[in-house]
Design an enzyme around this catalytic site. Structure first.
Site, PDB file in Angstrom:
ATOM      1  CB  VAL A  19      36.244  41.552  44.782  1.00 24.92           C
ATOM      2  CG1 VAL A  19      36.935  42.869  45.131  1.00 24.92           C
ATOM      3  CG2 VAL A  19      36.741  41.044  43.433  1.00 24.92           C
ATOM      4  CB  THR A 125      35.713  45.426  37.064  1.00 26.49           C
ATOM      5  OG1 THR A 125      36.717  44.741  37.822  1.00 26.49           O
ATOM      6  CG2 THR A 125      36.301  45.861  35.726  1.00 26.49           C
ATOM      7  CG  LEU A 154      41.051  39.290  44.037  1.00 22.79           C
ATOM      8  CD1 LEU A 154      40.189  38.118  43.596  1.00 22.79           C
ATOM      9  CD2 LEU A 154      40.821  39.577  45.507  1.00 22.79           C
ATOM     10  CE  LYS A 205      39.722  44.102  37.142  1.00 18.44           C
ATOM     11  NZ  LYS A 205      40.233  43.015  37.905  1.00 18.44           N
ATOM     12  N   GLY A 254      45.087  26.510  25.232  1.00 12.40           N
ATOM     13  CA  GLY A 254      44.087  25.608  25.802  1.00 12.40           C
ATOM     14  C   GLY A 254      42.759  25.764  25.084  1.00 12.40           C
ATOM     15  N   GLY A 258      37.836  31.529  30.607  1.00 12.01           N
ATOM     16  CA  GLY A 258      36.487  31.713  31.130  1.00 12.01           C
ATOM     17  C   GLY A 258      36.567  32.527  32.401  1.00 12.01           C
ATOM     18  CB  CYS A 261      37.531  38.823  35.533  1.00 15.81           C
ATOM     19  SG  CYS A 261      37.164  39.193  37.238  1.00 15.81           S
ATOM     20  CE  LYS A 321      41.597  30.952  38.636  1.00 18.47           C
ATOM     21  NZ  LYS A 321      42.534  32.052  38.720  1.00 18.47           N
TER      22      LYS A 321
HETATM   23  C1  UDX Z   1      41.465  37.292  36.083  1.00 12.72           C
HETATM   24  C2  UDX Z   1      42.696  38.206  36.201  1.00 12.72           C
HETATM   25  O1  UDX Z   1      43.886  37.414  36.129  1.00 12.72           O
HETATM   26  C3  UDX Z   1      42.649  38.991  37.499  1.00 12.72           C
HETATM   27  O2  UDX Z   1      43.738  39.905  37.556  1.00 12.72           O
HETATM   28  C4  UDX Z   1      41.330  39.750  37.567  1.00 12.72           C
HETATM   29  O3  UDX Z   1      41.228  40.449  38.804  1.00 12.72           O
HETATM   30  C5  UDX Z   1      40.143  38.813  37.387  1.00 12.72           C
HETATM   31  O4  UDX Z   1      40.291  38.078  36.165  1.00 12.72           O
HETATM   32  P1  UDX Z   1      40.667  34.958  37.098  1.00 12.72           P
HETATM   33  O5  UDX Z   1      39.475  35.102  36.224  1.00 12.72           O
HETATM   34  O6  UDX Z   1      40.465  34.571  38.522  1.00 12.72           O
HETATM   35  O7  UDX Z   1      41.513  36.327  37.126  1.00 12.72           O
HETATM   36  O8  UDX Z   1      41.603  33.833  36.454  1.00 12.72           O
HETATM   37  P2  UDX Z   1      42.945  33.727  35.603  1.00 12.72           P
HETATM   38  O9  UDX Z   1      43.909  32.909  36.356  1.00 12.72           O
HETATM   39  O10 UDX Z   1      43.413  35.046  35.132  1.00 12.72           O
HETATM   40  O11 UDX Z   1      42.434  32.834  34.379  1.00 12.72           O
HETATM   41  C6  UDX Z   1      41.392  33.281  33.517  1.00 12.72           C
HETATM   42  C7  UDX Z   1      41.134  32.262  32.438  1.00 12.72           C
HETATM   43  O12 UDX Z   1      42.206  32.231  31.511  1.00 12.72           O
HETATM   44  C8  UDX Z   1      40.966  30.807  32.918  1.00 12.72           C
HETATM   45  O13 UDX Z   1      39.888  30.219  32.231  1.00 12.72           O
HETATM   46  C9  UDX Z   1      42.277  30.156  32.546  1.00 12.72           C
HETATM   47  O14 UDX Z   1      42.125  28.771  32.311  1.00 12.72           O
HETATM   48  C10 UDX Z   1      42.624  30.895  31.262  1.00 12.72           C
HETATM   49  N1  UDX Z   1      44.062  30.923  30.969  1.00 12.72           N
HETATM   50  C11 UDX Z   1      44.929  31.564  31.795  1.00 12.72           C
HETATM   51  C12 UDX Z   1      44.516  30.295  29.811  1.00 12.72           C
HETATM   52  O15 UDX Z   1      43.751  29.717  29.035  1.00 12.72           O
HETATM   53  N2  UDX Z   1      45.865  30.349  29.521  1.00 12.72           N
HETATM   54  C13 UDX Z   1      46.751  30.993  30.328  1.00 12.72           C
HETATM   55  O16 UDX Z   1      47.949  31.006  29.987  1.00 12.72           O
HETATM   56  C14 UDX Z   1      46.277  31.604  31.499  1.00 12.72           C
END
Ligand code: UDX
Length: 454
Positions: A19, A125, A154, A205, A254, A258, A261, A321
């Protein structure tokens, strides 16, 4: 977005993690001089020499492009001297109880001098009520600081884009000079701005992350019911997502969410509710579904392979991811541990998270290509949907494996192509595809699949 060439208000950024560094580079791109502070000397030295502490697409380029406006230090003095607004972007990891650990935030508060001319702008956060308690501390210490909550939304992997093109900017303040100053900083982005009180900003948030996690656990449960009933969750999500009120995003079933956040913030909101006397039942289920979802892969492997003792299992992808090397709370951690506990031998490949994996995973052989991980495997599990896995030559995969089973934890591969390649294909919430042409115990293949080399 307007280009930030005009001289703009300088800022300080405390903490140079995901961040902090993205915020710093982003505001530098908009024209501010940014004074970054981190207690980690190695990190600061690295940044001065152009080394990125994290792997994030586009970040190194942005930092390099605006290097003249980015200043790195291990002490607060330059930031306090040159900037009124000090953005706080330090870690707030979960404690064993599930509450957020605010020790780094408190250390920053305690390090601030008395000043009427500065404001802390909270990007980290934090639980609802943190701003209020920090203001109380400032008042007790007669420090005079202003306080603004400005949560960051983000996503890793698209952090730079998310900073420069946010869906919204949320600013919680007391109506003093600092809220206006933060809003002015974001003005070039032309994003919708939500001006509100501090507690509501803090809650936006936590509630946003908890809602997205809920959406994921919901579609994962739908997927599990699809498996029982023969429906296809990809079709179901497509049909649901076209409803404007639902929307298509975050409906990808899926093997669980993870990252740094969602797990932390869902648990922190649950604890926050509990600490305030409210039992947040829905979030308990969201967390439990996510934990169980990671483990369902094991049952799918056992369904086809029987006992996993002595079986060779290849994991494709380890990061939580794609487009990040972050493995915090990654499903791969649970999976690799469970597989080894069940007696399997695990080989894994990730295009960028290999170094992280070496720190976090024990007993797993790390391959340097997908082909190397797959060769001789009884089963392949796709854990992270890295783009390069889309182009895997499934016929070559089938050739290289000892068995035929592919468990696609992200519904990423083409079931028809898997069938044509003679693979037994298990996805999440989709009808399984059974091997059409090959015996499950075809001999270990010669050459590896074509995709996956780096
Ligand atoms: C998240 C929030 O999206 C973001 O706004 C916040 O600031 C931080 O947390 P991030 O952890 O970077 O961001 O990843 P994100 O793309 O949101 O994915 C989080 C997890 O959810 C991943 O493990 C992803 O594989 C999973 N996911 C996401 C799913 O299993 N299915 C989906 O449809 C979307």
């Amino acid at each position: 977005m307007r280009d930030g060439t005009a001289t703009r208000e300088p800022i300080g950024v405390i903490g140079t993690g995901y961040v902090g560094l993205v915020t710093a580079a982003g505001f530098a791109a908009l024209g501010s001089d940014v004074f970054c502070v981190d207690i980690d000397e190695g990190k600061i030295q690295g940044l001065r020499e152009g080394r990125m502490p994290i792997w994030e697409p586009g970040l190194a380029e942005l930092v390099a492009e605006h290097r003249d406006r980015l200043h790195f230090a291990t002490d607060l003095a330059p930031a306090l001297e040159h900037a009124r607004l000090l953005f706080v972007a330090v870690g707030t990891p979960p404690t064993y109880s599930g509450d957020a650990d605010l020790s780094a935030v408190h250390a920053v508060v305690d390090a601030m001098p008395a000043s009427d001319a500065h404001a802390l702008v909270m990007k980290s956060t934090v639980p609802v009520g943190t701003g209020e308690s920090i203001k109380r501390v400032f008042a007790q210490q007669s420090k005079g600081f202003a306080y603004v909550s400005c949560p960051e939304f983000l996503k890793e992997g698209s952090a730079v884009k998310d900073f420069l093109e946010p869906d919204r900017v949320v600013i919680g303040d007391d109506g003093d000079w600092a809220g206006e100053a933060v809003e002015a900083l974001y003005a070039p982005l032309d994003a919708p701005v939500v001006r509100t009180d501090i507690k509501s900003a803090e809650m936006v948030k936590l509630a946003s992350n908890a809602f997205l996690a809920t959406k994921i656990s919901f579609i994962n449960e739908i997927a599990n019911v699809c498996e029982e009933t023969g429906a296809d969750v990809v079709e179901v999500a497509r049909g649901m997502g076209l409803d404007d009120r639902i929307g298509p995003k975050f409906l990808q079933a899926g093997i669980g969410y993870g990252g740094s956040c969602f797990p932390k913030d869902v648990s922190a909101l649950k604890q926050l509710a509990g600490n305030s006397g409210y039992h947040f039942q829905l979030l308990n289920a969201v967390i439990e579904v996510n934990e169980l979802q990671k483990r369902r892969v094991i049952a799918k492997l056992q369904k086809h392979l029987g006992s996993l003792v002595g079986k060779e299992i290849a994991l494709l992808g380890l990061a939580f991811k794609p487009n990040t090397d972050d493995m915090r709370e990654a499903s791969s951690l649970v999976l690799s541990a469970r597989l080894q506990a069940a007696g399997a031998h695990v080989r894994a490949y990730d295009p960028v998270a290999e170094d992280e994996a070496r720190k976090l995973i024990r007993g797993v052989d790390l391959a340097s290509t997908a082909g190397e991980a797959i060769a001789g495997a009884d089963a392949v599990v796709l854990v992270t949907e890295w783009p390069e896995f889309k182009t895997l030559d499934l016929a070559a995969v089938a050739e290289a494996m000892r068995g035929t089973l592919v468990v696609d934890g992200r519904n990423f591969l083409d079931p028809a192509a898997a069938r044509a390649a003679g693979l037994t294909y298990e996805a999440v919430g989709r009808p399984a595809v059974n091997a059409a042409r090959r015996s499950p115990w075809a001999s270990a293949g010669a050459t590896g699949p074509t995709a996956g080399s780096r």
